[in-house]
Design a protein around this motif. Sequence first.
Motif, PDB file in Angstrom:
ATOM      1  N   GLY A  53      52.233  13.541  14.281  1.00 59.07           N
ATOM      2  CA  GLY A  53      50.852  13.284  14.667  1.00 59.07           C
ATOM      3  C   GLY A  53      50.059  12.667  13.528  1.00 59.07           C
ATOM      4  N   PHE A  54      48.761  12.577  13.748  1.00 60.56           N
ATOM      5  CA  PHE A  54      47.860  12.058  12.725  1.00 60.56           C
ATOM      6  C   PHE A  54      47.609  13.118  11.663  1.00 60.56           C
ATOM      7  CE2 PHE A  54      46.468   9.592  16.482  1.00 60.56           C
ATOM      8  CZ  PHE A  54      46.607   8.317  15.972  1.00 60.56           C
ATOM      9  N   HIS A  55      47.416  12.668  10.428  1.00 57.87           N
ATOM     10  CA  HIS A  55      47.021  13.557   9.327  1.00 57.87           C
ATOM     11  C   HIS A  55      45.856  12.895   8.611  1.00 57.87           C
ATOM     12  CE1 HIS A  55      50.281  16.535   9.434  1.00 57.87           C
ATOM     13  NE2 HIS A  55      50.885  15.562  10.093  1.00 57.87           N
ATOM     14  N   HIS A  56      44.737  13.597   8.594  1.00 62.99           N
ATOM     15  CA  HIS A  56      43.529  13.104   7.924  1.00 62.99           C
ATOM     16  C   HIS A  56      43.327  13.954   6.677  1.00 62.99           C
ATOM     17  CE1 HIS A  56      42.772  10.842  11.551  1.00 62.99           C
ATOM     18  NE2 HIS A  56      42.742  11.958  12.263  1.00 62.99           N
ATOM     19  N   PHE A  57      43.185  13.298   5.536  1.00 69.33           N
ATOM     20  CA  PHE A  57      43.032  13.986   4.257  1.00 69.33           C
ATOM     21  C   PHE A  57      41.587  13.914   3.789  1.00 69.33           C
ATOM     22  CE2 PHE A  57      47.422  12.979   4.699  1.00 69.33           C
ATOM     23  CZ  PHE A  57      48.101  14.043   4.130  1.00 69.33           C
ATOM     24  N   TYR A  58      41.043  15.075   3.414  1.00 75.75           N
ATOM     25  CA  TYR A  58      39.669  15.194   2.946  1.00 75.75           C
ATOM     26  C   TYR A  58      39.662  15.855   1.576  1.00 75.75           C
ATOM     27  CZ  TYR A  58      38.622  14.494   7.909  1.00 75.75           C
ATOM     28  OH  TYR A  58      38.556  13.999   9.186  1.00 75.75           O
ATOM     29  N   ALA A  59      38.653  15.519   0.765  1.00 74.59           N
ATOM     30  CA  ALA A  59      38.540  16.099  -0.577  1.00 74.59           C
ATOM     31  C   ALA A  59      37.085  16.462  -0.853  1.00 74.59           C
ATOM     32  CB  ALA A  59      39.030  15.101  -1.620  1.00 74.59           C
ATOM     33  N   ASN A  60      36.886  17.634  -1.495  1.00 72.13           N
ATOM     34  CA  ASN A  60      35.536  17.983  -1.918  1.00 72.13           C
ATOM     35  C   ASN A  60      35.181  17.169  -3.177  1.00 72.13           C
ATOM     36  OD1 ASN A  60      36.828  19.352  -4.036  1.00 72.13           O
ATOM     37  ND2 ASN A  60      36.039  21.373  -3.483  1.00 72.13           N
ATOM     38  N   ASP A  61      33.966  17.334  -3.685  1.00 66.56           N
ATOM     39  CA  ASP A  61      33.500  16.533  -4.835  1.00 66.56           C
ATOM     40  C   ASP A  61      34.380  16.702  -6.069  1.00 66.56           C
ATOM     41  OD1 ASP A  61      31.410  15.454  -3.377  1.00 66.56           O
ATOM     42  OD2 ASP A  61      29.942  16.924  -4.080  1.00 66.56           O
ATOM     43  N   LYS A  62      34.794  17.934  -6.335  1.00 66.51           N
ATOM     44  CA  LYS A  62      35.645  18.161  -7.516  1.00 66.51           C
ATOM     45  C   LYS A  62      36.995  17.478  -7.361  1.00 66.51           C
ATOM     46  CE  LYS A  62      33.396  22.224  -9.259  1.00 66.51           C
ATOM     47  NZ  LYS A  62      33.530  23.492  -9.922  1.00 66.51           N
ATOM     48  N   ALA A  63      37.553  17.517  -6.162  1.00 65.79           N
ATOM     49  CA  ALA A  63      38.835  16.846  -5.931  1.00 65.79           C
ATOM     50  C   ALA A  63      38.671  15.336  -6.056  1.00 65.79           C
ATOM     51  CB  ALA A  63      39.401  17.221  -4.570  1.00 65.79           C
ATOM     52  N   MET A  64      37.533  14.810  -5.654  1.00 67.51           N
ATOM     53  CA  MET A  64      37.303  13.367  -5.806  1.00 67.51           C
ATOM     54  C   MET A  64      37.327  12.980  -7.283  1.00 67.51           C
ATOM     55  SD  MET A  64      37.366  12.016  -2.920  1.00 67.51           S
ATOM     56  CE  MET A  64      36.916  10.380  -3.470  1.00 67.51           C
ATOM     57  N   GLU A  65      36.782  13.839  -8.132  1.00 65.66           N
ATOM     58  CA  GLU A  65      36.867  13.607  -9.583  1.00 65.66           C
ATOM     59  C   GLU A  65      38.327  13.564 -10.015  1.00 65.66           C
ATOM     60  OE1 GLU A  65      36.024  16.218 -13.599  1.00 65.66           O
ATOM     61  OE2 GLU A  65      34.587  16.420 -11.950  1.00 65.66           O
ATOM     62  N   PHE A  84      47.725  16.458  16.869  1.00 66.39           N
ATOM     63  CA  PHE A  84      48.715  15.930  17.800  1.00 66.39           C
ATOM     64  C   PHE A  84      48.254  14.576  18.339  1.00 66.39           C
ATOM     65  CE2 PHE A  84      49.544  20.535  18.225  1.00 66.39           C
ATOM     66  CZ  PHE A  84      50.909  20.547  18.006  1.00 66.39           C
ATOM     67  N   THR A  85      49.192  13.784  18.810  1.00 67.95           N
ATOM     68  CA  THR A  85      48.848  12.517  19.448  1.00 67.95           C
ATOM     69  C   THR A  85      48.987  12.660  20.959  1.00 67.95           C
ATOM     70  OG1 THR A  85      51.118  11.703  19.320  1.00 67.95           O
ATOM     71  CG2 THR A  85      49.645  11.130  17.495  1.00 67.95           C
ATOM     72  N   LYS A  86      48.316  11.760  21.643  1.00 69.67           N
ATOM     73  CA  LYS A  86      48.482  11.676  23.100  1.00 69.67           C
ATOM     74  C   LYS A  86      48.343  10.217  23.493  1.00 69.67           C
ATOM     75  CE  LYS A  86      43.671  12.686  24.314  1.00 69.67           C
ATOM     76  NZ  LYS A  86      42.788  13.580  25.052  1.00 69.67           N
ATOM     77  N   ASP A  87      49.003   9.844  24.560  1.00 70.92           N
ATOM     78  CA  ASP A  87      48.935   8.470  25.058  1.00 70.92           C
ATOM     79  C   ASP A  87      47.637   8.263  25.816  1.00 70.92           C
ATOM     80  OD1 ASP A  87      51.422   7.831  24.018  1.00 70.92           O
ATOM     81  OD2 ASP A  87      52.482   8.459  25.831  1.00 70.92           O
ATOM     82  N   GLY A  88      47.021   7.119  25.573  1.00 64.85           N
ATOM     83  CA  GLY A  88      45.806   6.782  26.287  1.00 64.85           C
ATOM     84  C   GLY A  88      46.089   6.482  27.747  1.00 64.85           C
ATOM     85  N   GLU A  89      45.086   6.708  28.563  1.00 63.95           N
ATOM     86  CA  GLU A  89      45.191   6.433  29.995  1.00 63.95           C
ATOM     87  C   GLU A  89      44.045   5.531  30.418  1.00 63.95           C
ATOM     88  OE1 GLU A  89      45.133  10.213  31.950  1.00 63.95           O
ATOM     89  OE2 GLU A  89      46.907  10.942  30.905  1.00 63.95           O
ATOM     90  N   GLY A  90      44.180   4.919  31.572  1.00 61.62           N
ATOM     91  CA  GLY A  90      43.113   4.062  32.093  1.00 61.62           C
ATOM     92  C   GLY A  90      42.829   2.922  31.126  1.00 61.62           C
TER      93      GLY A  90
END
Length: 161
Positions: A53-65, A84-90
């Motif tokens: 599936g998709f994985h989105h990675f986020y970081a707080n301010d300290k991690a951005m440093e 998870f992924t799903k197939d689009g419909e319509g």
Amino acid sequence: MKRLFLSGALAAAIVIQAEDKVEVPYPSGFRGWQHVKSVLVGPDHQSFANRGGFHHFYANDKAMEGYRTQKFPNGSVIVDEGVFTKDGEGQAKGMVLEGERRSVAVMVKNDQLYKETGGWGFERFDRDERTGKLPVAGRAQCHSCHSQAKDRDYVFSALRK
């Protein structure tokens, strides 16, 4: 006296057991943090069964440093939100869309609390749960894999240029 001794021993055992697993809290509000990157784990990848599936990675301010300097300070938090992924419909037919949340994996930097794992605490929250599910062996497995990125302070992801 015996009763006090047993109570004291029991209390000590509870403290030792609690120290065995230092809690990594659920990262409330992480979607408001800096988005680092997204990846799609497809069916041809070896981890698809557990991580597809998709994985989105986020970081707080300290991690951005840490992303900028390659050395993450204590208090850095990195989140991998698996969806998870799903197939689009319509009208969305032919598109791969986000489905339900699979998990929220979290890395927290604290070199005093997590000495055995390179200064990082690891946890996994299934779906929309707020209680971590990662056993001691699972945290060790996370550290083992992330050790491959030791030269980048155990972090695989990087900022896009």
